[in-house]
Design a protein around this motif. Structure first.
Motif, PDB file in Angstrom:
ATOM      1  N   PRO A  15       0.844  -1.190   0.000  1.00 23.07           N
ATOM      2  CA  PRO A  15       0.000   0.000   0.000  1.00 23.07           C
ATOM      3  C   PRO A  15       0.889   1.253   0.000  1.00 23.07           C
ATOM      4  N   VAL A  16       0.449   2.273  -0.725  1.00 21.02           N
ATOM      5  CA  VAL A  16       1.193   3.535  -0.805  1.00 21.02           C
ATOM      6  C   VAL A  16       0.450   4.559   0.049  1.00 21.02           C
ATOM      7  N   ILE A  17       1.150   5.065   1.056  1.00 19.86           N
ATOM      8  CA  ILE A  17       0.553   5.982   2.029  1.00 19.86           C
ATOM      9  C   ILE A  17       1.188   7.362   1.880  1.00 19.86           C
ATOM     10  N   ASP A  18       0.337   8.387   1.867  1.00 21.48           N
ATOM     11  CA  ASP A  18       0.822   9.770   1.798  1.00 21.48           C
ATOM     12  C   ASP A  18       0.001  10.584   2.786  1.00 21.48           C
ATOM     13  N   GLY A  19       0.676  11.180   3.750  1.00 20.33           N
ATOM     14  CA  GLY A  19      -0.026  11.968   4.762  1.00 20.33           C
ATOM     15  C   GLY A  19      -1.013  11.140   5.563  1.00 20.33           C
ATOM     16  N   GLY A  20      -0.685   9.874   5.796  1.00 21.47           N
ATOM     17  CA  GLY A  20      -1.550   9.001   6.580  1.00 21.47           C
ATOM     18  C   GLY A  20      -2.717   8.402   5.804  1.00 21.47           C
ATOM     19  N   LYS A  21      -2.846   8.755   4.532  1.00 21.70           N
ATOM     20  CA  LYS A  21      -3.959   8.264   3.707  1.00 21.70           C
ATOM     21  C   LYS A  21      -3.455   7.307   2.630  1.00 21.70           C
ATOM     22  N   LEU A  22      -4.257   6.291   2.329  1.00 25.04           N
ATOM     23  CA  LEU A  22      -3.959   5.362   1.246  1.00 25.04           C
ATOM     24  C   LEU A  22      -4.203   6.073  -0.076  1.00 25.04           C
ATOM     25  N   ILE A  23      -3.162   6.153  -0.919  1.00 26.98           N
ATOM     26  CA  ILE A  23      -3.334   6.815  -2.223  1.00 26.98           C
ATOM     27  C   ILE A  23      -3.105   5.861  -3.391  1.00 26.98           C
ATOM     28  N   GLY A  24      -2.580   4.666  -3.093  1.00 23.24           N
ATOM     29  CA  GLY A  24      -2.308   3.738  -4.183  1.00 23.24           C
ATOM     30  C   GLY A  24      -1.854   2.394  -3.679  1.00 23.24           C
ATOM     31  N   THR A  35      -8.471   4.807   7.645  1.00 24.61           N
ATOM     32  CA  THR A  35      -7.179   4.304   8.097  1.00 24.61           C
ATOM     33  C   THR A  35      -6.911   2.902   7.553  1.00 24.61           C
ATOM     34  N   LEU A  36      -5.730   2.713   6.969  1.00 23.07           N
ATOM     35  CA  LEU A  36      -5.313   1.393   6.509  1.00 23.07           C
ATOM     36  C   LEU A  36      -5.019   0.526   7.723  1.00 23.07           C
ATOM     37  N   VAL A  37      -5.705  -0.614   7.817  1.00 29.99           N
ATOM     38  CA  VAL A  37      -5.496  -1.500   8.958  1.00 29.99           C
ATOM     39  C   VAL A  37      -5.007  -2.880   8.551  1.00 29.99           C
ATOM     40  N   GLY A  38      -4.984  -3.149   7.243  1.00 28.50           N
ATOM     41  CA  GLY A  38      -4.521  -4.454   6.808  1.00 28.50           C
ATOM     42  C   GLY A  38      -4.644  -4.623   5.309  1.00 28.50           C
ATOM     43  N   VAL A  39      -4.352  -5.844   4.881  1.00 30.28           N
ATOM     44  CA  VAL A  39      -4.515  -6.253   3.484  1.00 30.28           C
ATOM     45  C   VAL A  39      -5.123  -7.644   3.516  1.00 30.28           C
ATOM     46  N   VAL A  40      -6.100  -7.877   2.652  1.00 27.01           N
ATOM     47  CA  VAL A  40      -6.684  -9.209   2.539  1.00 27.01           C
ATOM     48  C   VAL A  40      -6.430  -9.706   1.121  1.00 27.01           C
TER      49      VAL A  40
END
Length: 153
Positions: free
Chosen positions: A39-48, A135-140
């Motif tokens: 996951p690509v995170i920018d400023g605490g947010k998932l962007i890609g 908020t990103l908490v995981g990947v399934v």
């Protein structure tokens, strides 16, 4: 599987990168952690989401645009031009931002596992970032779902 929620089977605390992470570093993270996406995170947010497939594009031979010969001149066929430009951008991308899939399909941590499985199949993806609110908490992944099926036997 009916009562299981995504949060019950997801991989928690996923390895993430920022948009400015180098493609090489992302590749090393995938290999070292034996994972197929970050996951690509920018400023605490998932962007890609950057996947193995995105990184493989780095090494794909570019298909040069199609030209039409018309009245002793050459015209580049527009759809081929757009595809070529897209592939070229990925091939020369020095950081994750250039190769990631922006705005990936996500699933809620409270979603039913069956719904996540359907989404994976319908969208033809191997994994989904899991969000709790923003908020990103995981990947399934498909593998997580298969494991949950086996555990339920």
């Amino acid at each position: 599987m009916a009562d299981l929620k995504v949060r019950d089977i997801m991989t928690t605390d996923p390895v993430t990168v920022t948009p400015t992470t180098s493609v090489t570093e992302a590749a090393h993270l995938m290999v070292d952690n034996r994972i197929g996406a970050l996951p690509v995170i920018d400023g605490g947010k998932l962007i890609g989401l950057v996947t193995e497939g995105d990184l493989i594009m780095q090494d794909v031979k570019l298909e040069f645009p199609t030209y039409l010969h018309l009245l002793d001149g050459f015209i580049m066929y527009p759809p081929a031009t757009a595809r070529f430009e897209s592939e070229l951008k990925k091939a020369v991308g020095a950081d994750v931002r250039a190769v990631m899939t922006p705005d990936p399909i996500t699933v809620s941590a409270d979603a039913d596992v069956a719904d996540a499985a359907t989404l994976l199949v319908e969208r033809d993806v191997s994994r989904l970032p899991v969000l709790d609110g923003d908020t990103l908490v995981g990947v399934v992944s498909k593998s997580d779902i298969v494991r949950s099926l086996l555990a339920g036997e």
